[in-house]
Scaffold this motif. Structure first.
Motif, mmCIF file in Angstrom:
data_model
loop_
_atom_site.group_PDB
_atom_site.id
_atom_site.type_symbol
_atom_site.label_atom_id
_atom_site.label_comp_id
_atom_site.label_asym_id
_atom_site.label_seq_id
_atom_site.Cartn_x
_atom_site.Cartn_y
_atom_site.Cartn_z
ATOM 1 N N VAL A 123 0.840 -1.197 0.000
ATOM 2 C CA VAL A 123 0.000 0.000 0.000
ATOM 3 C C VAL A 123 0.880 1.253 0.000
ATOM 4 C CG1 VAL A 123 -1.763 1.291 1.269
ATOM 5 C CG2 VAL A 123 -1.879 -1.184 1.178
ATOM 6 N N TYR A 124 1.956 1.209 0.807
ATOM 7 C CA TYR A 124 2.832 2.385 0.853
ATOM 8 C C TYR A 124 3.526 2.613 -0.483
ATOM 9 C CZ TYR A 124 6.265 5.835 1.958
ATOM 10 O OH TYR A 124 7.015 6.984 1.913
ATOM 11 N N ASP A 125 3.996 1.530 -1.119
ATOM 12 C CA ASP A 125 4.641 1.685 -2.424
ATOM 13 C C ASP A 125 3.714 2.371 -3.417
ATOM 14 O OD1 ASP A 125 6.985 0.610 -1.586
ATOM 15 O OD2 ASP A 125 6.587 -1.416 -2.353
ATOM 16 N N ILE A 126 2.447 1.975 -3.401
ATOM 17 C CA ILE A 126 1.480 2.561 -4.334
ATOM 18 C C ILE A 126 1.280 4.053 -4.032
ATOM 19 C CG2 ILE A 126 -0.933 2.548 -5.103
ATOM 20 C CD1 ILE A 126 -0.937 -0.503 -4.480
ATOM 21 N N ILE A 127 1.004 4.363 -2.764
ATOM 22 C CA ILE A 127 0.668 5.750 -2.420
ATOM 23 C C ILE A 127 1.904 6.643 -2.496
ATOM 24 C CG2 ILE A 127 0.921 5.715 0.128
ATOM 25 C CD1 ILE A 127 -2.076 7.183 -1.759
ATOM 26 N N ASN A 128 3.085 6.068 -2.214
ATOM 27 C CA ASN A 128 4.318 6.849 -2.296
ATOM 28 C C ASN A 128 4.587 7.309 -3.737
ATOM 29 O OD1 ASN A 128 6.766 7.993 -1.379
ATOM 30 N ND2 ASN A 128 7.881 6.180 -2.085
ATOM 31 N N ASP A 129 4.329 6.441 -4.715
ATOM 32 C CA ASP A 129 4.501 6.823 -6.121
ATOM 33 C C ASP A 129 3.541 7.944 -6.506
ATOM 34 O OD1 ASP A 129 6.495 5.016 -6.431
ATOM 35 O OD2 ASP A 129 5.288 3.502 -7.472
ATOM 36 N N ILE A 130 2.300 7.834 -6.032
ATOM 37 C CA ILE A 130 1.307 8.878 -6.316
ATOM 38 C C ILE A 130 1.789 10.204 -5.713
ATOM 39 C CG2 ILE A 130 -1.072 9.618 -5.839
ATOM 40 C CD1 ILE A 130 -1.015 7.195 -7.683
ATOM 41 N N ASP A 131 2.266 10.125 -4.472
ATOM 42 C CA ASP A 131 2.737 11.315 -3.763
ATOM 43 C C ASP A 131 3.912 11.958 -4.501
ATOM 44 O OD1 ASP A 131 3.072 13.146 -1.533
ATOM 45 O OD2 ASP A 131 4.820 11.952 -0.977
ATOM 46 N N THR A 132 4.814 11.130 -5.028
ATOM 47 C CA THR A 132 5.981 11.672 -5.727
ATOM 48 C C THR A 132 5.559 12.423 -6.985
ATOM 49 O OG1 THR A 132 7.356 9.907 -4.838
ATOM 50 C CG2 THR A 132 8.211 11.067 -6.754
ATOM 51 N N VAL A 133 4.590 11.883 -7.701
ATOM 52 C CA VAL A 133 4.091 12.586 -8.894
ATOM 53 C C VAL A 133 3.486 13.934 -8.497
ATOM 54 C CG1 VAL A 133 2.384 12.534 -10.748
ATOM 55 C CG2 VAL A 133 3.701 10.474 -10.215
ATOM 56 N N LEU A 134 2.692 13.941 -7.432
ATOM 57 C CA LEU A 134 2.090 15.204 -6.987
ATOM 58 C C LEU A 134 3.172 16.190 -6.542
ATOM 59 C CD1 LEU A 134 -1.063 14.114 -4.919
ATOM 60 C CD2 LEU A 134 -0.951 14.809 -7.309
ATOM 61 N N MET A 135 4.184 15.662 -5.854
ATOM 62 C CA MET A 135 5.263 16.511 -5.332
ATOM 63 C C MET A 135 6.023 17.194 -6.468
ATOM 64 S SD MET A 135 7.867 15.481 -2.326
ATOM 65 C CE MET A 135 9.109 14.479 -3.091
ATOM 66 N N GLN A 136 6.194 16.452 -7.584
ATOM 67 C CA GLN A 136 6.909 17.024 -8.726
ATOM 68 C C GLN A 136 6.105 18.115 -9.430
ATOM 69 O OE1 GLN A 136 7.570 13.333 -10.661
ATOM 70 N NE2 GLN A 136 9.623 13.034 -9.819
ATOM 71 N N ASN A 137 4.790 18.045 -9.281
ATOM 72 C CA ASN A 137 3.936 18.974 -10.020
ATOM 73 C C ASN A 137 3.279 20.054 -9.167
ATOM 74 O OD1 ASN A 137 3.776 17.915 -12.940
ATOM 75 N ND2 ASN A 137 3.641 16.085 -11.669
ATOM 76 N N LEU A 138 3.476 19.960 -7.851
ATOM 77 C CA LEU A 138 2.898 20.965 -6.955
ATOM 78 C C LEU A 138 3.997 21.468 -6.023
ATOM 79 C CD1 LEU A 138 -0.263 18.895 -5.949
ATOM 80 C CD2 LEU A 138 -0.327 20.977 -7.331
ATOM 81 N N ASP A 139 3.774 22.603 -5.394
ATOM 82 C CA ASP A 139 4.743 23.088 -4.409
ATOM 83 C C ASP A 139 4.250 22.751 -3.017
ATOM 84 O OD1 ASP A 139 6.736 24.170 -6.053
ATOM 85 O OD2 ASP A 139 5.468 25.918 -6.475
ATOM 86 N N TYR A 140 4.735 21.642 -2.505
ATOM 87 C CA TYR A 140 4.312 21.209 -1.175
ATOM 88 C C TYR A 140 4.877 22.131 -0.092
ATOM 89 C CZ TYR A 140 2.557 16.483 -2.371
ATOM 90 O OH TYR A 140 1.852 15.410 -2.819
ATOM 91 N N ALA A 141 4.104 22.289 0.976
ATOM 92 C CA ALA A 141 4.618 22.973 2.163
ATOM 93 C C ALA A 141 5.507 21.991 2.908
ATOM 94 C CB ALA A 141 3.460 23.413 3.058
ATOM 95 N N TYR A 142 6.798 22.316 2.966
ATOM 96 C CA TYR A 142 7.770 21.392 3.542
ATOM 97 C C TYR A 142 8.803 22.170 4.316
ATOM 98 C CZ TYR A 142 11.383 17.779 3.803
ATOM 99 O OH TYR A 142 12.320 16.888 4.244
ATOM 100 N N ASP A 143 9.225 21.611 5.432
ATOM 101 C CA ASP A 143 10.198 22.263 6.293
ATOM 102 C C ASP A 143 11.299 21.244 6.565
ATOM 103 O OD1 ASP A 143 10.341 24.612 8.566
ATOM 104 O OD2 ASP A 143 11.144 22.719 9.307
ATOM 105 N N SER A 144 12.560 21.667 6.393
ATOM 106 C CA SER A 144 13.646 20.676 6.480
ATOM 107 C C SER A 144 13.740 20.052 7.868
ATOM 108 C CB SER A 144 14.971 21.317 6.086
ATOM 109 O OG SER A 144 15.230 22.403 6.936
ATOM 110 N N GLU A 145 13.257 20.756 8.861
ATOM 111 C CA GLU A 145 13.318 20.234 10.224
ATOM 112 C C GLU A 145 12.074 19.412 10.567
ATOM 113 O OE1 GLU A 145 14.210 22.094 14.645
ATOM 114 O OE2 GLU A 145 13.377 23.358 13.083
ATOM 115 N N LEU A 146 10.900 19.974 10.223
ATOM 116 C CA LEU A 146 9.637 19.359 10.655
ATOM 117 C C LEU A 146 8.970 18.508 9.583
ATOM 118 C CD1 LEU A 146 8.179 22.425 12.595
ATOM 119 C CD2 LEU A 146 8.983 20.290 13.611
ATOM 120 N N GLY A 147 9.508 18.515 8.376
ATOM 121 C CA GLY A 147 8.938 17.677 7.324
ATOM 122 C C GLY A 147 7.733 18.306 6.643
ATOM 123 N N PHE A 148 6.794 17.477 6.210
ATOM 124 C CA PHE A 148 5.599 17.981 5.525
ATOM 125 C C PHE A 148 4.692 18.656 6.542
ATOM 126 C CE2 PHE A 148 7.279 14.624 2.851
ATOM 127 C CZ PHE A 148 7.317 15.271 1.622
#
Ligand SMILES: [Zn+2]
Ligand SMILES: [Zn+2]
Lengths: 333, 152
Positions: A114-139
């Motif tokens: 399940v994680y492999d599937i959703i992780n791939d989906i997330d990576t595609v979204l991450m490449q095409n959107l600007d996620y709110a991300y913090d190097s210390e606290l993560g997403f």
């Protein structure tokens, strides 16, 4: 006992947000609409998902989606929407508590897949959107209880023996110390009418996704072992009252004129336990997984092909369950 | 990447601006971002945000720490910058950790920034675990990395 009789499904949800945009609890009309179009477009163009806006759906369509766990009750009914994969295992909700909540559900125990599937989906979204991300606290998420990985890995389990024997209380405090939550799905708190429980990770920071998934899976296997042991104990106990309750429940389930959904859950759970104890012999052990969805209000209306009020639904449900179960009974030779 | 406004700190906020029809890239550090947004919001026609800004609110969305304490929800991702210290103590209690070890978002980040972030994270962890020997060696590594890349 097969682990698949105890584990119903594995689900992973990831929470993501777009940077510099207010979270849904603080959105303006224009930011909500902008975000909805933005995410749905990426899901359509880059993932080939089918997309829907809540404002275009009828009340019945929304109810069906909620019953089938494609969307949650917290989705914004005016400015929310969702995207869904063609096999319907992955869905992406827009404008729920977070901008994006994506999830994948499959039957049985397999969080890694399940994680492999959703992780791939997330990576595609991450490449095409600007996620709110913090190097210390993560997403970054609207609620700090999801910040970091934004992951909630959960497994649905059917635990009648542990519920009846009262072993869940102790188990739940042991699990809490391991960072695992157990929640009853149809009752209040840890009690569950349908004996169905959700086992999931409590925290989302300080650990990798892999680690979190492993912790949940090993908790599930421990609980399964306990449940199997308790089933054996009940078998040996020759608890006449319990066995009588189970067979009477099965009798009612297959011989009533009207059946509410809460009554269905109670009776079907006892029946399923009866089949695990060998008191009732059914052709397919997973018949109730199917029925659990079919007997929900919006799904019944779909099945009957016309609108049904509550009483009509209860009558239709009783007939449907009777018909399905009668063809499932294995006759003793 | 360094802040295009002050040139002193690592930029955390990246955007483009229209200036007389030309697109200009803007990269701001945390301090400059806060200043920038307090100015913009005071004469803004940006209808994405609708904040009432006070001294102790997030300059992007107007959320205050008191509001967060009531609802449990923050107003926008930038709230994490504005309330970082207070939030970190809440998060530490809630999650038992304030350091993300999961999947990372490297989109739009240079090799230098990646390395800088990685070392910085290890440093924070070392301080958290009170391993001061490791911390001081990491500090040296960070200085060296900055030096090689021409940053002070
Ligand atoms: Zn600056
Ligand atoms: Zn904010």
């Amino acid at each position: 006992m097969d682990i698949n009789n105890v584990v119903l499904s594995s689900r992973i949800r990831l929470a993501r947000n777009i940077k510099d945009m207010p979270f849904p609890n603080r959105q303006t009309k224009s930011s909500a609409n902008y975000l909805l179009d933005l995410v749905l477009n990426v899901a359509k163009e880059n993932l080939d998902f089918e997309t829907f806006k809540m404002s275009n759906l009828s009340e019945e369509e929304i109810a069906t989606c909620m019953e089938n766990n494609i969307i949650s009750k917290d989705i914004d009914l005016n400015y929310g929407g969702y995207a869904i994969s063609s096999d319907e295992t992955v869905s992406i909700m827009v404008n729920e508590e977070d901008h994006i909540r994506m999830q994948c559900i499959i039957t049985g125990l397999n969080l890694k897949k399940v994680y492999d599937i959703i992780n791939d989906i997330d990576t595609v979204l991450m490449q095409n959107l600007d996620y709110a991300y913090d190097s210390e606290l993560g997403f970054l998420t609207a609620c700090p209880s999801n910040v970091g990985t934004g992951i909630r890995a959960s497994v649905m389990m059917f635990l009648p023996a542990l519920t009846i024997s009262g072993g869940l209380e102790e188990l739940s405090s042991t699990l809490k110390n391991l960072g695992i939550t157990i929640r009853g799905m149809s009752g209040e708190g840890s009690e569950s009418k349908g004996y169905i429980y959700q086992i999931s990770n409590e925290t989302t920071l300080g650990k990798s996704e892999k680690q979190i998934i492993q912790e949940v899976e090993s908790a599930v296997i421990k609980i399964y072992t306990l449940e199997a042991e308790t089933i054996d104990k009940i078998k040996e106990s020759n608890d006449v009252n319990l066995f009588d309750t189970i067979l009477r429940a099965f009798g009612t389930l297959t011989n009533c004129y009207k059946l509410s959904s809460s009554e269905y859950f109670e009776l079907s759970s006892l029946t399923k336990l009866g089949s695990e104890l060998g008191l009732i012999k059914l052709k397919h052990n997973d018949i109730f997984d199917e029925l659990n969805y079919a007997i929900k209000p919006a799904n019944l209306i779909k099945l009957s092909g016309k609108y049904l009020n509550e009483l009509e639904r209860d009558i239709f449900r009783a007939n449907y369950v009777k018909k399905m179960l009668k063809s499932e009974i294995l006759e003793d030779e | 990447m360094l802040c295009t406004n002050c040139g002193n700190n690592l930029a955390v906020y990246h955007t483009t601006k229209d200036l007389d029809g030309k697109k200009i890239e803007v990269h701001l550090c945390n301090d400059c971002m806060v200043k920038q947004f307090s100015i913009e919001n005071s004469n803004s026609n940006n209808n994405f945000f609708n904040p009432i800004i006070s001294n102790d609110s997030c300059k992007f969305c107007g959320c205050t720490f008191e509001e967060f304490s009531k609802t449990g929800l923050l107003g926008c991702p930038n709230c994490y910058d504005f309330f970082r210290d207070k939030l970190k103590s809440v998060i530490g209690k809630l999650q038992g950790s304030t350091i993300h070890y999961g999947k990372e978002n490297f989109k739009g980040i240079t090799e230098y920034e990646k390395e800088f972030m990685e070392l910085n994270k290890q440093l924070k962890e070392a301080v958290y675990l009170e391993d001061y020997e490791l911390a001081s060696s990491l500090k040296e590594q960070i200085l060296k990395l900055k030096d090689i890349n021409g940053y002070k």
